[in-house]
Design a protein around this motif. Sequence first.
Motif, PDB file in Angstrom:
ATOM      1  N   VAL A  73      16.254  57.353 123.581  1.00  0.00           N
ATOM      2  CA  VAL A  73      15.203  56.988 122.618  1.00  0.00           C
ATOM      3  C   VAL A  73      15.511  57.635 121.259  1.00  0.00           C
ATOM      4  O   VAL A  73      15.426  56.986 120.207  1.00  0.00           O
ATOM      5  CB  VAL A  73      13.803  57.414 123.138  1.00  0.00           C
ATOM      6  N   PHE A 109       8.032  55.253 116.568  1.00  0.00           N
ATOM      7  CA  PHE A 109       8.707  54.692 117.755  1.00  0.00           C
ATOM      8  C   PHE A 109       8.812  53.172 117.603  1.00  0.00           C
ATOM      9  O   PHE A 109       8.389  52.612 116.588  1.00  0.00           O
ATOM     10  CB  PHE A 109       7.961  55.096 119.030  1.00  0.00           C
ATOM     11  N   LEU A 219      10.500  53.912 124.707  1.00  0.00           N
ATOM     12  CA  LEU A 219      10.888  53.454 123.366  1.00  0.00           C
ATOM     13  C   LEU A 219       9.665  53.286 122.461  1.00  0.00           C
ATOM     14  O   LEU A 219       9.768  53.387 121.247  1.00  0.00           O
ATOM     15  CB  LEU A 219      11.655  52.134 123.460  1.00  0.00           C
TER      16      LEU A 219
END
Length: 567
Positions: A73, A109, A219
Amino acid sequence: MTGETALELFLGTLASEVKASVEAMTRDRIVERIWRKDHTVWKPEPEEITNRLGWLHVAEAMIPRLPEVDSFVEEVRSAGLTQAVLLGMGGSSLAPEVLARIFPRRPGFLDLTVLDTTHPDAIARVRDRLDLKRSLFIVATKSGGTVETISLFKYFYNLMLDVRPPHQVGGHFCAITDPGSGLEERARSLAFRKIFLNDPEIGGRYSALSYFGLVPAALMGTDIRTILERGRRAAQACGVASPGGAEPNPGLLLGSVLGTAARAGRDKMTLMVDPLLANLADWVEQLVAESTGKEGRGILPVAGEPLGPPDVYGDDRVFVWVGAGKGGSWQGLEALREAGFPCVGITVGDPHDVGALFFVWEFATAVAAHLLGVNPFDQPNVESAKIQAKKMLGAYRESGTLPRLPATAEQEGLQVLGHSPAATPADALRRFVDHVSQGGYVAIQAYVPPDQETDRSLGRLQKTLRNRTRKAVTVGYGPRFLHSTGQLHKGDAGKGSFIQISSDISRDVPIPDAPGEPASSVTFGALIAAQAHGDREALLQAGRPVLRLHVTRKVAEALDRLCEHLD
Ligand SMILES: O=P(O)(O)OC[C@H]1O[C@H](O)[C@H](O)[C@@H](O)[C@@H]1O
C-alpha cells in the motif's frame, strides 16, 4: 462488544426441530469434526472438501502477512496512484465491495471501484471516470481464468498502453490469485507491480478474510487488522462444541436454524441488513446460495426485498436481521414474530465486526450444508451456463452473429422476446408470475448496467411482484449473479421462475484477443449477450421457466412504466 456476535432466536413452530438438530449435531461432534477437517461431515468422498477448508484458520494465518500488504500500500501511494479498480467476479469481488461500501476511503489512500460486469456501458462509464496514469488495476481471480475478469484485464491493459510506455504498464497492475494459475504466469511475464498468492485451500466465497478481501480494503486505508482480529475471535467462538450455555457458538446456532428451516420447507432466507453494514447481504447471498443450492436442495437468500406485513409472505420463509450496535434491530419484525414466522436477530458491536460476521456466516453455511447433506465447497451447476455461452461465442466468431429471439410484444421501450401469447410486456409478466406454484420463487436477472437508479427501479419491480404473488422475489445483475445465485437457480429443486432483462448497448467495447495485441474478435456486448443466451439455454435445459424481456430505452424508466401497469 467487539468481535462478539449475539444471536436472538424466535423460532415459533420450528423450535423443537432446531433443538433436535442441535442435539444430533452435538452427539455427532460436528463442530469438532469440522475443525478437524473431516470431510464425512458433508460427503463420503474428500474431493473439493479437504482442500477447501483453509478459511477455518485464515484470520490467524493472515496476521503475519499484514506487513507485506502494508508495504505494498505504501509503495502504491508513493508511486502517486490514487484510483484502484478491482476486476473480479463473485467470491473475488463481493467482500471487497462490501468493505468499500462500509468504510469510507481514508484521506491519502486510494479510491476503489469494483468492476464485476461485462455490460459495455458500465465498463465505459468506469473508464471515463479514471485518470489512467494514476490508476491501479487489481486483477482478482482464484482460478486465474474467469472470462469476465480476464477480458476486463486485457481491455484495461491495452488502454494503459495508450498512456504509458510498454515497460511501465505492469506497474499499474497487481494480481491476487492461486499459486500456479494462468494469471500468475501472465502477471510475471508482464511484470505486474505485485502478485499476491493466496492459500489455494480457500474457495472464492470463503475468501473474505484472505488477500482477496484484505488487499483492496487496505488500499482504501481500511483498518484491516481490526477486521481480522474480529474474525479471529469469531473463529474462536465457533470452536465451542456446545451450542448454548455461557459461550454459545453463533455459527452452529445460525446454521442449525437455517438448515433445519430449509428441511422443513422454509427455504427462503429473507435477509435484512443494517445500513451500517451496507451491502453485506450480497456477500451472504453468494455464500449461502452457491454453497447450499445443489442436488435438488438449497436455501434461497432473499436480499433487498422491503419488509412487508405478514400477509405478503408464505409459509416458506425464515427471516434474518443483521445489525451493528444497539437499537432498532427488531424494527418491523415484531409483527412477523407475532404471526409465528421464525426470526433470527444477529447483532454485532460496530462495523469492524464485519470480520466476525464473515466468519460466523461461513461457519453457519457449512453447518446448514451438513444438515442438507450437500458439499458447501463445490459449484457443480455453474459450468452449464459457461459451456452454453462459450458455444455461442464460438459460433459468433465464425458467423459474426448471435442468436436473437424475435420481439413478440412491445410497449413503452420494453419488448417481450420469444414466443408469448401476451399483447403487452406487462400482460406477459402477469401470466408468467401467476403460474408460480406454492413454495416457488421468482428471480429477476438483469443484464443491464448497475447504477443507483436501476437498483431503485428493480427494487420497485421486486416489491410489486412480491406483493402480487406472495412469493419470494430476488434480483441479481447479470453476469454477476451467475457466480452467486446462478448455482442455486439450476441446482435446487426447480422452484425458480426466471425473468431475464437485457438492454440495448449504447457504446460497445472491444475485448483484445491478448494483452498488448490490438486485434479483437469479440466485444463485451457480444459476451454479455452470449452469457444471457447461454444461461437461458442452461435454465431451459434444466426444466426452468424463463421469460425474456428487453429494454430499448432508459432501463429505470422502462421498468417504472412496467410497474405502473402491474399495480
Ligand atoms: O476467483 P475466480 O476463480 O475468478 O472465480 C470467481 C467466481 O466464479 C465461479 O463461477 C464460481 O462460481 C464462484 O464461486 C467464484 O467466486
